[in-house]
Design a protein around this motif. Structure first.
Motif, short mmCIF file in Angstrom:
data_model
loop_
_atom_site.label_atom_id
_atom_site.label_comp_id
_atom_site.label_asym_id
_atom_site.label_seq_id
_atom_site.Cartn_x
_atom_site.Cartn_y
_atom_site.Cartn_z
N PRO A 9 20.37 11.16 -6.48
CA PRO A 9 21.26 12.27 -6.68
C PRO A 9 22.89 12.63 -5.88
CG PRO A 9 19.09 13.09 -6.46
CD PRO A 9 19.44 11.37 -5.76
N GLY A 10 23.58 12.89 -6.85
CA GLY A 10 24.84 12.32 -6.58
C GLY A 10 26.10 11.91 -7.36
N LEU A 11 25.78 10.18 -6.90
CA LEU A 11 27.74 9.45 -7.33
C LEU A 11 27.35 9.85 -9.38
CD1 LEU A 11 29.78 7.67 -7.28
CD2 LEU A 11 27.79 5.82 -6.36
N PRO A 12 26.12 9.23 -9.67
CA PRO A 12 26.01 9.13 -11.31
C PRO A 12 26.10 10.09 -11.54
CG PRO A 12 23.98 8.10 -9.98
CD PRO A 12 24.49 9.16 -8.65
N GLU A 13 25.73 11.81 -11.42
CA GLU A 13 25.92 12.93 -12.01
C GLU A 13 27.75 12.84 -11.72
OE1 GLU A 13 21.67 13.51 -10.41
OE2 GLU A 13 23.48 12.35 -10.43
N GLU A 14 27.98 12.71 -10.61
CA GLU A 14 29.65 12.54 -10.60
C GLU A 14 30.35 11.95 -11.87
OE1 GLU A 14 32.98 13.21 -7.37
OE2 GLU A 14 31.20 13.07 -6.39
N LEU A 15 30.37 11.05 -11.55
CA LEU A 15 30.41 9.52 -12.12
C LEU A 15 31.33 10.29 -13.68
CD1 LEU A 15 29.67 6.19 -11.06
CD2 LEU A 15 32.01 7.74 -10.35
N ILE A 16 29.43 10.09 -13.92
CA ILE A 16 29.24 10.88 -15.57
C ILE A 16 29.96 11.82 -16.24
CG2 ILE A 16 27.09 10.83 -17.15
CD1 ILE A 16 25.81 8.95 -15.63
N ALA A 17 29.76 12.69 -14.94
CA ALA A 17 30.63 14.35 -15.92
C ALA A 17 31.79 14.37 -15.86
CB ALA A 17 29.82 15.77 -14.28
N ALA A 18 33.04 13.23 -14.89
CA ALA A 18 34.06 13.16 -14.63
C ALA A 18 34.57 12.83 -16.24
CB ALA A 18 34.17 12.10 -14.36
N ALA A 19 33.97 11.95 -17.02
CA ALA A 19 34.51 11.77 -18.46
C ALA A 19 33.21 11.47 -19.58
CB ALA A 19 34.48 9.72 -18.22
N PRO A 20 32.54 11.95 -19.74
CA PRO A 20 30.98 12.71 -20.79
C PRO A 20 31.32 12.24 -21.44
CG PRO A 20 31.90 14.80 -20.31
CD PRO A 20 32.86 13.80 -19.19
N ASP A 21 32.35 11.74 -21.85
CA ASP A 21 32.11 11.98 -24.19
C ASP A 21 32.63 10.46 -23.47
OD1 ASP A 21 32.07 14.22 -24.64
OD2 ASP A 21 34.02 14.86 -25.61
N ALA A 22 33.44 10.16 -22.31
CA ALA A 22 33.25 8.41 -22.96
C ALA A 22 32.36 7.45 -22.61
CB ALA A 22 35.14 7.63 -21.51
N PHE A 23 31.36 8.30 -21.38
CA PHE A 23 30.21 7.24 -21.26
C PHE A 23 29.47 7.52 -22.50
CE2 PHE A 23 25.81 7.94 -19.77
CZ PHE A 23 26.30 6.57 -18.72
N PHE A 24 29.02 8.87 -23.28
CA PHE A 24 28.07 9.07 -24.26
C PHE A 24 28.35 8.38 -26.03
CE2 PHE A 24 27.22 12.54 -21.16
CZ PHE A 24 25.52 11.64 -21.22
N GLY A 25 29.94 8.25 -25.85
CA GLY A 25 30.21 7.98 -26.78
C GLY A 25 30.33 6.34 -26.58
N HIS A 26 30.78 6.16 -25.51
CA HIS A 26 30.41 3.69 -25.89
C HIS A 26 29.14 3.73 -26.12
CE1 HIS A 26 30.00 -0.17 -23.80
NE2 HIS A 26 28.82 0.45 -23.55
N PHE A 27 27.79 4.60 -25.57
CA PHE A 27 26.93 3.52 -26.89
C PHE A 27 26.76 4.26 -28.04
CE2 PHE A 27 25.72 4.90 -22.28
CZ PHE A 27 25.69 3.97 -21.51
N LEU A 28 26.96 5.47 -28.37
CA LEU A 28 26.97 5.93 -29.86
C LEU A 28 27.69 4.95 -30.45
CD1 LEU A 28 27.06 9.54 -30.02
CD2 LEU A 28 25.91 8.37 -30.73
N ASP A 29 29.25 4.02 -29.92
CA ASP A 29 30.23 3.35 -30.52
C ASP A 29 29.42 2.03 -30.70
OD1 ASP A 29 31.54 5.98 -31.21
OD2 ASP A 29 32.47 5.32 -29.43
N THR A 30 28.71 1.99 -29.69
CA THR A 30 28.77 0.11 -29.34
C THR A 30 27.21 -0.41 -29.91
OG1 THR A 30 28.24 0.53 -27.19
CG2 THR A 30 30.46 -0.23 -27.57
N TRP A 31 26.08 0.74 -30.16
CA TRP A 31 25.11 0.44 -30.27
C TRP A 31 24.64 0.44 -31.64
CZ3 TRP A 31 21.16 3.33 -26.17
CH2 TRP A 31 21.93 2.45 -24.78
N SER A 32 25.04 0.90 -32.51
CA SER A 32 25.25 1.20 -33.97
C SER A 32 26.64 -0.16 -35.35
CB SER A 32 25.94 2.65 -34.30
OG SER A 32 25.56 3.45 -35.66
N THR A 33 24.98 -0.24 -35.63
CA THR A 33 26.31 -1.17 -36.69
C THR A 33 27.34 -0.60 -37.44
OG1 THR A 33 24.44 -0.98 -38.51
CG2 THR A 33 24.41 -2.74 -37.01
#
Length: 292
Positions: A162-186
């Motif tokens: 705990p600590g680093l993953p939460e900090e990194l993802i919270a710094a750019a959440p839309d970029a992080f979560f959007g990556h999967f929505l955009d690259t895992w879909s056809t």
């Protein structure tokens, strides 16, 4: 009022001390519970759930830690708060609170891992099981290796202390979560739906990380114990996957077979988010499962 599936009623149901789940419920008939994946909410089942509600009671919860459900802090020190065993018990309690002691269960991605654990831990409650585009947690960690493991970089990131993953993802959440929505879909998600998923995920970074961290720890321990004991899924099982097995260098059917003696496995011409990309195929496969 939370965004939900049109025509479905919204419920908020206590499932554990201090934890309530949001669920959309519609239709009537034999119950079917549908569990969403990452980084999504119950809205991913909109088209499938609407079709199944013609002759089934369809229950679509937001998992613990996701969407409009409660997001308890992981304070156990062991990962138990977001272990799939805990999340599976949530779903059984939810179904019982709605009057269903026995039900069919389908899950996608993270929801499929919860469904898998529910099938092992609660065979008296789960009559039929469908898992979309995953392999069991233990098998996943065993087959990811070398350069092909880069596709699962997020698994390794969120497995860290705990600590680093939460900090990194919270710094750019839309970029992080959007990556999967955009690259895992056809195909692109509709703008309003993509925004709903990003809004929900942005507000759930600690609990989403805790869910994934449990899958690098306690979930593996539980799967390992079940494999050693020879436990398997007793109900009819359907597994649907996209064509990623060859690319990653393993046979998903071979990985699932020891866990599910009554297995129907099918590769679909779809991306990861198959319930939204090919809802007619997914619905047909679920109906075929329910007829077994």
């Amino acid at each position: 009022m939370n965004a939900t599936i049109p025509g479905f009623e919204q419920h908020r149901i206590p499932v554990a001390e201090g934890v309530s789940l949001h669920a959309a419920v519609g239709g009537s008939g034999r119950p079917v519970v549908l569990l969403h994946g990452f980084p999504q909410t119950h809205l991913m089942w909109l088209e499938v759930a609407t079709e199944l509600a013609a002759d089934h009671t369809v229950i679509c919860p937001d998992l613990r830690g996701y969407g409009a459900s409660d997001k308890p802090a992981e304070t156990s020190g062991t990962g138990e708060t977001y272990a799939k065993r805990t999340m599976a018990a949530d779903i059984v309690t939810l179904a019982r609170a709605l009057g269903h002691e026995r039900f069919a269960l389908a899950g996608h991605d993270r929801g499929a891992l919860v469904a898998f654990r529910a099938g092992l831990d609660h065979p008296e409650a789960v009559s039929h099981l469908a898992c979309l585009d995953v392999v069991p947690t233990l098998d996943m960690w065993e087959v990811l290796r070398g350069r092909t493991a880069a596709v699962g970089f997020h698994l390794y990131l969120m497995a860290q202390a705990p600590g680093l993953p939460e900090e990194l993802i919270a710094a750019a959440p839309d970029a992080f979560f959007g990556h999967f929505l955009d690259t895992w879909s056809t195909r692109p998600f509709p703008a309003d739906l993509r925004r709903a998923y990003l809004d929900a995920s942005r507000n759930a970074v600690p609990s989403i990380v805790a869910d994934y961290r449990a899958s690098a720890g306690l979930d593996v321990d539980h799967d390992t114990a079940d494999r050693a004991a020879g436990h398997h899924l007793r109900m009819p099982v359907t597994v649907l996957q996209q064509d990623w097995g060859a690319a990653l260098g393993f046979d998903a059917h071979a990985l699932w077979s020891p866990w599910a003696p009554d297995l129907h496995h099918r590769t679909l011409d779809a991306g990861h988010f198959m319930a939204e990309e090919t809802p007619e195929l997914v619905t047909a496969e679920l109906r075929a499962l329910l007829a077994r």
